[in-house]
Design an enzyme around this catalytic site. Structure first.
Site, mmCIF file in Angstrom:
data_model
loop_
_atom_site.group_PDB
_atom_site.id
_atom_site.type_symbol
_atom_site.label_atom_id
_atom_site.label_comp_id
_atom_site.label_asym_id
_atom_site.label_seq_id
_atom_site.Cartn_x
_atom_site.Cartn_y
_atom_site.Cartn_z
ATOM 1 N N ASP A 90 -24.974 52.221 30.560
ATOM 2 C CA ASP A 90 -25.716 51.296 29.708
ATOM 3 C C ASP A 90 -24.913 50.904 28.472
ATOM 4 O O ASP A 90 -23.970 51.596 28.072
ATOM 5 C CB ASP A 90 -27.036 51.937 29.236
ATOM 6 C CG ASP A 90 -28.070 51.989 30.336
ATOM 7 O OD1 ASP A 90 -27.735 51.660 31.489
ATOM 8 O OD2 ASP A 90 -29.220 52.395 30.051
ATOM 9 N N ASP A 91 -25.360 49.770 27.875
ATOM 10 C CA ASP A 91 -24.990 49.355 26.511
ATOM 11 C C ASP A 91 -23.571 48.848 26.375
ATOM 12 O O ASP A 91 -23.072 48.703 25.254
ATOM 13 C CB ASP A 91 -25.225 50.490 25.504
ATOM 14 C CG ASP A 91 -26.664 50.960 25.492
ATOM 15 O OD1 ASP A 91 -27.543 50.161 25.874
ATOM 16 O OD2 ASP A 91 -26.913 52.127 25.153
ATOM 17 N N HIS A 112 -29.191 44.646 30.782
ATOM 18 C CA HIS A 112 -29.961 45.591 29.962
ATOM 19 C C HIS A 112 -30.628 44.809 28.829
ATOM 20 O O HIS A 112 -30.781 45.318 27.728
ATOM 21 C CB HIS A 112 -29.010 46.656 29.417
ATOM 22 C CG HIS A 112 -29.673 47.889 28.864
ATOM 23 N ND1 HIS A 112 -30.801 48.452 29.421
ATOM 24 C CD2 HIS A 112 -29.366 48.681 27.793
ATOM 25 C CE1 HIS A 112 -31.147 49.535 28.735
ATOM 26 N NE2 HIS A 112 -30.295 49.688 27.730
ATOM 27 N N HIS A 160 -30.868 44.146 23.628
ATOM 28 C CA HIS A 160 -31.527 45.456 23.581
ATOM 29 C C HIS A 160 -32.880 45.369 22.878
ATOM 30 O O HIS A 160 -33.282 46.259 22.123
ATOM 31 C CB HIS A 160 -30.623 46.486 22.890
ATOM 32 C CG HIS A 160 -30.822 47.893 23.396
ATOM 33 N ND1 HIS A 160 -31.798 48.719 22.926
ATOM 34 C CD2 HIS A 160 -30.150 48.615 24.342
ATOM 35 C CE1 HIS A 160 -31.726 49.897 23.533
ATOM 36 N NE2 HIS A 160 -30.741 49.859 24.413
ATOM 37 N N HIS A 194 -23.521 56.186 29.458
ATOM 38 C CA HIS A 194 -23.299 55.054 28.564
ATOM 39 C C HIS A 194 -21.810 54.780 28.431
ATOM 40 O O HIS A 194 -21.014 55.707 28.272
ATOM 41 C CB HIS A 194 -23.898 55.325 27.180
ATOM 42 C CG HIS A 194 -25.376 55.541 27.208
ATOM 43 N ND1 HIS A 194 -25.942 56.750 27.552
ATOM 44 C CD2 HIS A 194 -26.408 54.694 26.954
ATOM 45 C CE1 HIS A 194 -27.267 56.649 27.509
ATOM 46 N NE2 HIS A 194 -27.572 55.412 27.146
#
Length: 615
Positions: free
Chosen positions: A308-309, A359, A363, A460
């Site tokens: 993620d991210d 995602h 965010h 991540h």
């Protein structure tokens, strides 16, 4: 005799005229007088008779000469006109017509003829040699066309060109044991009536009636069992409409949250022609319409790595290096507004076979507080997803799969309905490595190694320093590969379909985990917060599944966070606090999701300065 002379002269003149020569005889002038007499008159010499000159008369001389002599002597006579032409300058002489020659091939440039006998002998020798060469070549050609060299079960041999494994068995070269004939339900019909043998040529499977390639190395073994011939028919299995539980607590019942419009299944019915036995086989399971929650249960040993991210400076490329070294694929849930400037990482990931999903755009920043898309209006939710898709498509040149990971796992209630037309599946996780806490590479590696087949692992590549995650991957991936695991994308995991057992859920199956209060509370800070003065630890929540991240293959546990795992002083997180804890120390039990069998409570005290993480 004198009477015959004029007659001969007439005959000679007639002969010349027939040959095209109309000039006077060399001894006659143009007026018919003798050239000798004229010469004598010009020189003043008196004419003498034959008697005076002492020579015999001309008639007697010519009578004595043969016809052949006269014919040969005639060309040497020259007429007076010819003599006059000889006295003329060359430039004034009339051109003489060359006598015609018989037409024929020009032999000036042709080689001289060889003796006929020698060329005939050479020709005969050449023909004999050619016949011998053709005969020998034809023999070997026919031999190569009709035969070939092969090695059968380690023995070299020459066989016919059309030899097959069946002919080798029938000729007694090999004697494998044939397989049995089975009914459609797998029961025995007759012994020895199955496949005659099994054959492999140079490592490739070979049919019983396939010709064996020349120079091949063939291994022929016992035959395998065969199934009887059968009649087959197919029919649809209609899907059902269900009303799944869209409450937040149901989210943790599985890592895959399918938004389905429904899809019919397929059933195949087989009836044996000999046994008359009928069997039904579900070749494609129906997909119920509605919101379906489940954890994949593939028969293969596969794991879905997710990050993620990102994309993020240095860490994304470092993770891709490790994936490439281990022949592994992963799924990257990217933040849309971070893609610009990191296009190369996105393209490289796609080129390695990884999957790029969204995602959200930022965010869930703004009204979502950087953590909860559910707090945003319906139009804002749609924009978050659509803009996330568009950022990926701009780089890759194609629409990405409509798969989402919602920040913080906040995908429930009206959010599901608002995004139904945009999202095919929302992906949670079965194993949370808690790498966002920076608990150390060994701790992260142990969490990765605890995954089982079909699990989704949360990690991540963005949001801060991910060097611990990189080191953990270096440790864990080779070990999992040695255990026989393959690392696949989310799309490939979805392709396994719903589990055949009752382990799938429509959102109502029992779960040993209660919802985490830290996952439902509000956030007071922004998404980009990275302050060391943020609240510490994860907020207290009760759960009976904090130790449910076992290494067994049937583990379905997912979100399991215990505050005791963040006791390290350097576990500084990069995102805003997800709970309302304001104390510098926090005591609580782990919060989790899934149906793990662990019963530990993971109680501990954290004095770290880390932020609680928003996924």
């Amino acid at each position: 005799m004198s009477e015959d002379r004029p007659r001969r002269r007439q005959n000679q003149s007639a002969r010349r005229r027939s040959q095209g020569d109309y000039s006077a005889p060399r001894h006659m002038s143009q007026d018919g007088r003798s050239s000798q007499g004229q010469r004598r008159q010009r020189t003043g010499q008196p004419q003498r008779s034959h008697a005076q000159s002492g020579r015999p008369e001309r008639a007697h001389t010519q009578g004595a000469r043969s016809e052949a002599e006269r014919r040969n002597a005639a060309p040497r006579r020259r007429t007076q006109g010819a003599q006059q032409q000889d006295r003329m300058p060359p430039s004034q002489r009339p051109q003489r017509q060359q006598p015609r020659r018989a037409q024929g091939p020009d032999r000036r440039n042709q080689p001289a003829r060889r003796p006929q006998g020698r060329s005939s002998s050479a020709l005969i020798i050449a023909v004999v040699v050619a016949v011998l060469v053709l005969g020998i070549g034809g023999f070997f050609l026919i031999r190569n066309i009709t035969t070939k060299h092969i090695t059968v079960n380690g023995e070299a041999m020459t066989v016919g060109r059309s030899t097959t494994p069946r002919t080798l068995v029938e000729d007694g070269v090999v004697s494998p044991k044939p397989g049995n004939l089975l009914a459609v339900d797998g029961t025995l019909l007759s012994k020895g009536d199955g496949n005659l043998c099994s054959a492999v040529a140079d490592g490739n499977p070979l049919g019983v009636d396939d010709e064996i390639p020349p120079n091949a190395t063939v291994q022929i073994d016992d035959g395998t069992d065969a199934t009887e011939e059968y009649d087959e028919k197919q029919e649809k299995i209609p899907y059902e409409k269900i009303q799944g539980d869209t409450e937040f607590s149901a989210y943790w019942n599985g890592s895959i949250h399918l938004l389905s419009d429904g899809e019919d299944g397929l059933k195949t019915t087989k009836t044996g022609k000999q046994s008359n036995i009928t069997v039904d086989e579900v070749t494609k399971a129906p997909v119920d319409a509605g919101y379906v929650i489940y954890t994949a249960k593939p028969e293969d040993k596969v794991i879905a790595l997710t990050f993620d991210d990102g994309p993020w400076d240095t860490s994304t490329d470092a993770i891709l290096d490790i994936l490439e070294e281990n022949n592994a694929k992963a799924t990257f849930f990217t933040i849309g507004n971070q893609i610009q400037g990191h296009e190369s990482e996105i393209k490289r990931a796609a080129a390695l076979g990884c999957q790029i999903c969204t995602h959200t755009w930022d965010h869930a920043d703004g009204s979502g507080g950087g953590t909860d898309i559910g707090k945003m209006s319906a139009s804002e939710q749609v924009q978050e997803v659509e803009k996330g898709y568009a950022a990926i498509a701009k780089v890759l040149g194609e629409e990405p799969a409509h798969i989402l990971r919602a920040p913080g796992g906040n995908f429930n209630g009206d959010t599901i309905d608002n995004l139904w037309e945009l999202v095919d599946a929302e992906i949670g996780w079965d194993v949370d490595t808690e790498d966002w806490r920076r608990p150390g590479s060994d701790s992260i590696a142990n969490m990765i190694l605890s995954a089982g087949s079909g699990n989704v692992i949360l990690m991540h590549d963005g949001g801060g320093d991910r060097s611990q995650t990189v080191e953990a991957l270096k440790q864990a991936l080779p070990q999992l590969a040695q255990q026989g695991y393959k690392f696949i994308t989310v799309n490939e995991l979805l392709a396994y379909g719903l589990p055949n057992s009752s382990s799938s859920s429509a959102g109502t199956s029992s779960s040993s985990s209660s919802s985490s209060s830290s996952s439902s509370s509000s956030s007071d800070s922004d998404y980009d917060s990275d302050s060391d003065s943020s609240t510490s630890g994860s907020s207290s929540s009760s759960s009976s599944s904090s130790s449910s991240l076992s290494s067994s293959d049937d583990s379905t546990s997912g979100y399991s966070s215990s505050s005791s795992s963040s006791s390290s002083d350097d576990s500084t997180s990069d995102y805003s606090s997800y709970g309302d804890s304001e104390s510098d120390s926090s005591t609580g039990t782990g919060s989790g999701m899934g149906s793990g069998t662990g019963t530990g409570t993971g109680t501990g005290t954290s004095t770290s300065t880390s932020d609680s993480y928003t996924y």
